[in-house]
Motif scaffolding. Structure first.
Motif, PDB file in Angstrom:
ATOM      1  N   GLY A  15       0.838  -1.195   0.000  1.00 50.33           N
ATOM      2  CA  GLY A  15       0.000   0.000   0.000  1.00 50.33           C
ATOM      3  C   GLY A  15       0.866   1.235   0.000  1.00 50.33           C
ATOM      4  N   SER A  16       0.273   2.365   0.342  1.00 45.43           N
ATOM      5  CA  SER A  16       1.024   3.616   0.337  1.00 45.43           C
ATOM      6  C   SER A  16       1.860   3.740   1.603  1.00 45.43           C
ATOM      7  CB  SER A  16       0.071   4.803   0.226  1.00 45.43           C
ATOM      8  OG  SER A  16      -0.623   4.992   1.450  1.00 45.43           O
ATOM      9  N   ALA A  17       2.891   4.575   1.516  1.00 50.86           N
ATOM     10  CA  ALA A  17       3.741   4.814   2.683  1.00 50.86           C
ATOM     11  C   ALA A  17       2.927   5.414   3.824  1.00 50.86           C
ATOM     12  CB  ALA A  17       4.897   5.730   2.297  1.00 50.86           C
ATOM     13  N   GLY A  18       2.018   6.320   3.496  1.00 48.50           N
ATOM     14  CA  GLY A  18       1.192   6.942   4.518  1.00 48.50           C
ATOM     15  C   GLY A  18       0.319   5.942   5.244  1.00 48.50           C
ATOM     16  N   ILE A  42       9.482  10.566   3.311  1.00 49.68           N
ATOM     17  CA  ILE A  42       8.975  10.347   4.660  1.00 49.68           C
ATOM     18  C   ILE A  42       9.752  11.224   5.630  1.00 49.68           C
ATOM     19  CG2 ILE A  42       8.500   8.642   6.432  1.00 49.68           C
ATOM     20  CD1 ILE A  42       8.601   6.509   4.200  1.00 49.68           C
ATOM     21  N   LEU A  43       9.063  12.222   6.173  1.00 56.22           N
ATOM     22  CA  LEU A  43       9.680  13.140   7.118  1.00 56.22           C
ATOM     23  C   LEU A  43       9.809  12.499   8.494  1.00 56.22           C
ATOM     24  CD1 LEU A  43       7.582  16.291   6.209  1.00 56.22           C
ATOM     25  CD2 LEU A  43      10.012  16.009   5.727  1.00 56.22           C
ATOM     26  N   ASP A  63       4.514  11.369  -2.826  1.00 58.20           N
ATOM     27  CA  ASP A  63       3.772  11.679  -1.611  1.00 58.20           C
ATOM     28  C   ASP A  63       4.706  12.221  -0.538  1.00 58.20           C
ATOM     29  OD1 ASP A  63       1.435  10.750  -2.739  1.00 58.20           O
ATOM     30  OD2 ASP A  63       1.591   8.749  -1.834  1.00 58.20           O
ATOM     31  N   ILE A  64       4.182  13.067   0.335  1.00 51.11           N
ATOM     32  CA  ILE A  64       4.915  13.519   1.514  1.00 51.11           C
ATOM     33  C   ILE A  64       4.220  12.951   2.740  1.00 51.11           C
ATOM     34  CG2 ILE A  64       5.702  15.484   2.874  1.00 51.11           C
ATOM     35  CD1 ILE A  64       5.739  17.118   0.312  1.00 51.11           C
ATOM     36  N   ARG A  68       6.496   8.436  12.780  1.00 50.40           N
ATOM     37  CA  ARG A  68       6.532   8.708  14.208  1.00 50.40           C
ATOM     38  C   ARG A  68       7.876   8.338  14.825  1.00 50.40           C
ATOM     39  NH1 ARG A  68       0.889   6.076  16.025  1.00 50.40           N
ATOM     40  NH2 ARG A  68       1.299   4.766  14.199  1.00 50.40           N
ATOM     41  N   SER A  69       8.863   8.127  13.984  1.00 52.49           N
ATOM     42  CA  SER A  69      10.233   7.930  14.458  1.00 52.49           C
ATOM     43  C   SER A  69      11.073   9.107  13.984  1.00 52.49           C
ATOM     44  CB  SER A  69      10.796   6.597  13.945  1.00 52.49           C
ATOM     45  OG  SER A  69      10.710   6.523  12.531  1.00 52.49           O
ATOM     46  N   GLY A  70      12.228   9.303  14.608  1.00 53.70           N
ATOM     47  CA  GLY A  70      13.007  10.502  14.366  1.00 53.70           C
ATOM     48  C   GLY A  70      13.888  10.445  13.133  1.00 53.70           C
ATOM     49  N   GLY A  71      14.697  11.508  12.978  1.00 50.55           N
ATOM     50  CA  GLY A  71      15.652  11.574  11.882  1.00 50.55           C
ATOM     51  C   GLY A  71      15.176  12.436  10.732  1.00 50.55           C
ATOM     52  N   GLY A  72      15.992  12.448   9.668  1.00 50.86           N
ATOM     53  CA  GLY A  72      15.681  13.239   8.480  1.00 50.86           C
ATOM     54  C   GLY A  72      14.836  12.475   7.487  1.00 50.86           C
ATOM     55  N   VAL A  73      14.580  13.116   6.365  1.00 50.45           N
ATOM     56  CA  VAL A  73      13.692  12.559   5.358  1.00 50.45           C
ATOM     57  C   VAL A  73      14.289  11.303   4.714  1.00 50.45           C
ATOM     58  CG1 VAL A  73      14.568  13.888   3.377  1.00 50.45           C
ATOM     59  CG2 VAL A  73      12.151  13.210   3.461  1.00 50.45           C
ATOM     60  N   VAL A  74      13.418  10.371   4.391  1.00 42.83           N
ATOM     61  CA  VAL A  74      13.794   9.116   3.711  1.00 42.83           C
ATOM     62  C   VAL A  74      12.946   8.984   2.454  1.00 42.83           C
ATOM     63  CG1 VAL A  74      13.850   6.600   3.863  1.00 42.83           C
ATOM     64  CG2 VAL A  74      14.431   7.980   5.867  1.00 42.83           C
TER      65      VAL A  74
END
Length: 221
Positions: A15-18, A42-43, A63-64, A68-74
């Motif tokens: 499915g979608s990342a979201g 994924i922010l 998609d943006i 709910r985990s930290g770090g930079g965009v993937v």
């Protein structure tokens, strides 16, 4: 007290990342292979949305999503990336209260799993954000992440709750930053991301999942 030591479950989710990020996965021993239906940026949980130009992303069909985990965009893509989440309960023997050491065991599992295709090692020192790590995950270095020499292979972020931990792991079958760097609002960061050393692992999602489960079995954990 840590007591859980049981068999690992395996799940495939498409499915979608979201949609995948919105799922509340059970905190149990499991490997979730996520096969995304479309590309997404994924922010990190606290990342500034201004790091990404949403209009440019929309133009390119990207998609943006916020995790709910930290770090930079993937960046994830149906063909060029591999994404899996690994979950454990808080009372699992693998749980570590020390966040700086909490992903080391998983990094070792990846090193074993990827051995047929790539020689890698686990980064064990302190977190290094570098110049762009707060904006882009693969520009940082976290303890537990996996490298082939200086090239990152496995980026890992984690979400920790009272019930357990969810480790979110991404590898690249093909590292092609031109697919998405135009969505970064900073042209300077985009230029540096183009030059990031990232090692590719051209295997299927099924191969990765099978290799991880075999490595977990060999680890006897």
């Amino acid at each position: 007290m840590s007591t859980v030591n049981s068999e690992w479950k395996s799940h495939i989710w498409r499915g979608s990342a979201g949609e995948f990020h919105s799922l509340d996965l059970a905190f149990e021993r499991a490997v979730w292979s996520c096969e995304v239906s479309g590309p997404a940026l994924i922010l990190g949980s606290t990342q500034n949305e201004a790091d990404i130009d949403s209009a440019v992303a929309s133009t390119h069909g990207i998609d943006i999503v916020r995790r709910r985990s930290g770090g930079g965009v993937v960046y994830v893509h149906p063909d060029t990336s591999l994404w899996c989440d690994v979950t454990i309960a808080r009372n699992d023997v693998l749980w570590n209260d020390d966040v700086t050491a909490s992903m080391l065991w998983l990094g070792e599992v990846f090193v074993d799993a990827l051995a047929p295709w790539l020689t890698t090692s686990v980064y064990r020192n302190e977190f290094v954000g570098g110049q762009d790590g707060r904006a882009v995950c693969f520009a940082s270095t976290s303890p537990g992440e996996v490298f082939a020499d200086a090239s990152k292979v496995v980026g890992i972020s984690q979400r920790r709750t009272r019930e357990g931990a969810r480790f979110q792991c991404v590898l690249y079958r093909r590292w092609n930053p031109e697919q998405w760097v135009q969505c970064l609002t900073s042209s300077d960061i985009a230029e540096r991301v183009r030059a990031l050393p990232v090692a590719e692992v051209d295997i299927t999602a099924r191969q990765l999942t099978d290799a991880l489960l075999a490595a977990l079995t060999r680890a006897r954990i």
